[in-house]
Design a protein around this motif. Structure first.
Motif, PDB file in Angstrom:
ATOM      1  N   ARG A 107       0.830  -1.194   0.000  1.00 38.96           N
ATOM      2  CA  ARG A 107       0.000   0.000   0.000  1.00 38.96           C
ATOM      3  C   ARG A 107       0.866   1.246   0.000  1.00 38.96           C
ATOM      4  N   GLU A 108       0.307   2.311  -0.569  1.00 40.58           N
ATOM      5  CA  GLU A 108       0.927   3.622  -0.487  1.00 40.58           C
ATOM      6  C   GLU A 108       0.253   4.422   0.623  1.00 40.58           C
ATOM      7  N   THR A 109       1.040   5.253   1.287  1.00 41.44           N
ATOM      8  CA  THR A 109       0.505   6.138   2.325  1.00 41.44           C
ATOM      9  C   THR A 109       0.901   7.567   1.989  1.00 41.44           C
ATOM     10  N   GLY A 110      -0.084   8.436   1.782  1.00 39.52           N
ATOM     11  CA  GLY A 110       0.170   9.826   1.423  1.00 39.52           C
ATOM     12  C   GLY A 110       0.102  10.030  -0.072  1.00 39.52           C
ATOM     13  N   PRO A 111       0.301  11.263  -0.538  1.00 43.41           N
ATOM     14  CA  PRO A 111       0.640  12.450   0.285  1.00 43.41           C
ATOM     15  C   PRO A 111      -0.603  13.117   0.888  1.00 43.41           C
ATOM     16  N   PHE A 112      -0.353  13.918   1.951  1.00 41.67           N
ATOM     17  CA  PHE A 112      -1.405  14.684   2.606  1.00 41.67           C
ATOM     18  C   PHE A 112      -0.932  16.129   2.759  1.00 41.67           C
ATOM     19  N   ASN A 113      -1.906  17.019   2.930  1.00 43.14           N
ATOM     20  CA  ASN A 113      -1.558  18.436   3.088  1.00 43.14           C
ATOM     21  C   ASN A 113      -1.343  18.828   4.546  1.00 43.14           C
ATOM     22  N   THR A 114      -1.310  17.844   5.413  1.00 42.99           N
ATOM     23  CA  THR A 114      -0.998  18.072   6.824  1.00 42.99           C
ATOM     24  C   THR A 114      -0.265  16.850   7.364  1.00 42.99           C
ATOM     25  N   ALA A 160       9.991  11.085   0.263  1.00 41.95           N
ATOM     26  CA  ALA A 160       9.690  10.225   1.422  1.00 41.95           C
ATOM     27  C   ALA A 160      10.234  10.934   2.656  1.00 41.95           C
ATOM     28  N   GLY A 161       9.388  11.136   3.644  1.00 45.17           N
ATOM     29  CA  GLY A 161       9.863  11.848   4.824  1.00 45.17           C
ATOM     30  C   GLY A 161       8.959  11.656   6.021  1.00 45.17           C
ATOM     31  N   GLY A 162       9.548  11.662   7.187  1.00 41.90           N
ATOM     32  CA  GLY A 162       8.788  11.532   8.424  1.00 41.90           C
ATOM     33  C   GLY A 162       9.495  12.267   9.553  1.00 41.90           C
ATOM     34  N   VAL A 163       8.699  12.849  10.439  1.00 46.98           N
ATOM     35  CA  VAL A 163       9.231  13.659  11.534  1.00 46.98           C
ATOM     36  C   VAL A 163       9.002  12.950  12.865  1.00 46.98           C
ATOM     37  N   LEU A 164      10.048  12.907  13.688  1.00 42.68           N
ATOM     38  CA  LEU A 164       9.907  12.367  15.039  1.00 42.68           C
ATOM     39  C   LEU A 164       9.383  13.469  15.951  1.00 42.68           C
ATOM     40  N   PHE A 165       8.287  13.178  16.660  1.00 46.64           N
ATOM     41  CA  PHE A 165       7.686  14.139  17.578  1.00 46.64           C
ATOM     42  C   PHE A 165       7.740  13.612  19.012  1.00 46.64           C
ATOM     43  N   ARG A 166       8.084  14.517  19.926  1.00 45.95           N
ATOM     44  CA  ARG A 166       7.930  14.247  21.361  1.00 45.95           C
ATOM     45  C   ARG A 166       6.809  15.150  21.841  1.00 45.95           C
ATOM     46  N   ASN A 167       5.717  14.542  22.245  1.00 49.79           N
ATOM     47  CA  ASN A 167       4.495  15.283  22.549  1.00 49.79           C
ATOM     48  C   ASN A 167       4.160  16.134  21.314  1.00 49.79           C
ATOM     49  N   GLY A 168       4.137  17.448  21.382  1.00 53.13           N
ATOM     50  CA  GLY A 168       3.859  18.269  20.209  1.00 53.13           C
ATOM     51  C   GLY A 168       5.094  18.905  19.623  1.00 53.13           C
ATOM     52  N   GLU A 169       6.280  18.431  20.040  1.00 52.72           N
ATOM     53  CA  GLU A 169       7.532  19.067  19.635  1.00 52.72           C
ATOM     54  C   GLU A 169       8.193  18.328  18.472  1.00 52.72           C
ATOM     55  N   HIS A 170       8.517  19.066  17.426  1.00 50.77           N
ATOM     56  CA  HIS A 170       9.253  18.535  16.277  1.00 50.77           C
ATOM     57  C   HIS A 170      10.707  18.300  16.706  1.00 50.77           C
ATOM     58  N   ALA A 174      13.493  12.713   8.948  1.00 51.58           N
ATOM     59  CA  ALA A 174      14.167  11.856   7.975  1.00 51.58           C
ATOM     60  C   ALA A 174      13.499  12.143   6.634  1.00 51.58           C
ATOM     61  N   TYR A 175      14.292  12.595   5.650  1.00 52.77           N
ATOM     62  CA  TYR A 175      13.689  13.084   4.399  1.00 52.77           C
ATOM     63  C   TYR A 175      14.607  12.790   3.222  1.00 52.77           C
ATOM     64  N   GLU A 176      13.999  12.345   2.116  1.00 57.41           N
ATOM     65  CA  GLU A 176      14.768  12.101   0.884  1.00 57.41           C
ATOM     66  C   GLU A 176      13.840  12.263  -0.316  1.00 57.41           C
ATOM     67  N   HIS A 177      14.393  12.832  -1.381  1.00 58.17           N
ATOM     68  CA  HIS A 177      13.607  13.043  -2.603  1.00 58.17           C
ATOM     69  C   HIS A 177      14.498  12.895  -3.819  1.00 58.17           C
ATOM     70  N   GLN A 178      14.032  12.103  -4.805  1.00 56.84           N
ATOM     71  CA  GLN A 178      14.715  12.001  -6.090  1.00 56.84           C
ATOM     72  C   GLN A 178      13.659  11.751  -7.167  1.00 56.84           C
ATOM     73  N   THR A 179      14.005  12.026  -8.360  1.00 56.08           N
ATOM     74  CA  THR A 179      13.006  12.034  -9.437  1.00 56.08           C
ATOM     75  C   THR A 179      12.641  10.642  -9.939  1.00 56.08           C
ATOM     76  N   SER A 180      13.467   9.660  -9.717  1.00 58.31           N
ATOM     77  CA  SER A 180      13.152   8.315 -10.220  1.00 58.31           C
ATOM     78  C   SER A 180      13.751   7.267  -9.299  1.00 58.31           C
ATOM     79  N   GLY A 181      13.168   6.055  -9.399  1.00 59.97           N
ATOM     80  CA  GLY A 181      13.663   4.945  -8.601  1.00 59.97           C
ATOM     81  C   GLY A 181      13.215   5.033  -7.152  1.00 59.97           C
ATOM     82  N   VAL A 205       4.499  16.627   5.360  1.00 58.91           N
ATOM     83  CA  VAL A 205       3.522  17.188   4.426  1.00 58.91           C
ATOM     84  C   VAL A 205       3.996  16.987   2.977  1.00 58.91           C
ATOM     85  N   GLY A 206       3.113  16.389   2.153  1.00 60.02           N
ATOM     86  CA  GLY A 206       3.438  16.173   0.748  1.00 60.02           C
ATOM     87  C   GLY A 206       4.247  14.927   0.471  1.00 60.02           C
TER      88      GLY A 206
END
Length: 227
Positions: A107-114, A160-170, A174-181, A205-206
């Motif tokens: 399955r794919e998860t995302g993208p979302f605007n939040t 592809a990216g995800g943020v580690l949160f402690r309570n409401g704190e960013h 971890a983030y990576e983007h490339q056009t193919s593969g 986001v996105g």
């Protein structure tokens, strides 16, 4: 037999002695109905005064011993509470979990605007049951330093990216983007957490993730040491 029980027994003996003493004196007076009355061998008033004083002393000793017993009981209760706390801390020292995003299928998860909390459903380790596979949230059971690692995978057309949160704190991303593969990214963090602090990974986001039976997307953590 305790000291208090012994003192209480002595006091009962003294109290029982009063009527016996009076009876002896009465019998003595009855048997000597002669012209000369024989006096009681001892001054009954002096005896009563002595017995009363003895009772007062014993009552005081009993009161002191009762107070000491109460203090000792309170001390033992306090020690029991501290022992229970220590045992609880020893039990929660073993905390570790590891989970992947999907429990089956692809399955794919995302993208979302939040940002949304990623729920890693396939749990392979959850010692201490601090991670909730229904919410994707880890809740610290004890104050201490914890280490977390999250790894994410996407198809390359979208970041592809995800943020580690402690309570409401960013904390970290971890983030990576490339056009193919395919594209993968990961990160880690050591955090000082208080009891009840919550840690989770939120989809950036996105960003979009791809997962399958190979379990590319994971979230893991463990307690390094309590504090």
């Amino acid at each position: 037999m305790t000291v208090i029980q012994q003192l209480c027994g002595d006091r009962m003996k003294i109290i029982m002695f009063f009527p016996l003493l009076l009876l002896v004196c009465s019998v003595s007076a009855t048997e000597t109905e002669t012209a000369v009355q024989q006096p009681c061998p001892q001054d009954i008033h002096a005896v009563l005064r002595e017995l009363t004083a003895s009772l007062a002393v014993q009552n005081e000793r009993i009161t002191v011993l009762q107070k000491e017993n109460q203090e000792q009981a309170a001390k033992l209760e306090s020690q029991k509470i501290e022992t229970d706390k220590l045992m609880q801390q020893l039990q929660v020292k073993q905390v570790a979990f590891s989970a992947s995003l999907l429990d089956q299928g692809s399955r794919e998860t995302g993208p979302f605007n939040t940002e949304i909390t990623l729920v890693f459903k396939r749990v392979v380790t959850n010692i201490g049951n601090a991670y909730n596979p229904h919410t994707g949230i880890f809740t610290a059971p004890v104050r201490g330093v914890y280490h977390f690692v999250w790894s994410l995978y996407g198809d390359g057309n979208i970041a592809a990216g995800g943020v580690l949160f402690r309570n409401g704190e960013h904390i970290f991303i971890a983030y990576e983007h490339q056009t193919s593969g395919g594209v993968s990214t990961s990160n880690g963090a050591s955090l000082l957490l208080e009891v009840g602090d919550q840690v989770s990974v939120r989809l950036f986001v996105g960003a979009r993730l791809n997962d399958s039976q190979n379990h590319h997307n994971t979230f893991s953590g463990h307690l390094i040491f309590p504090m």
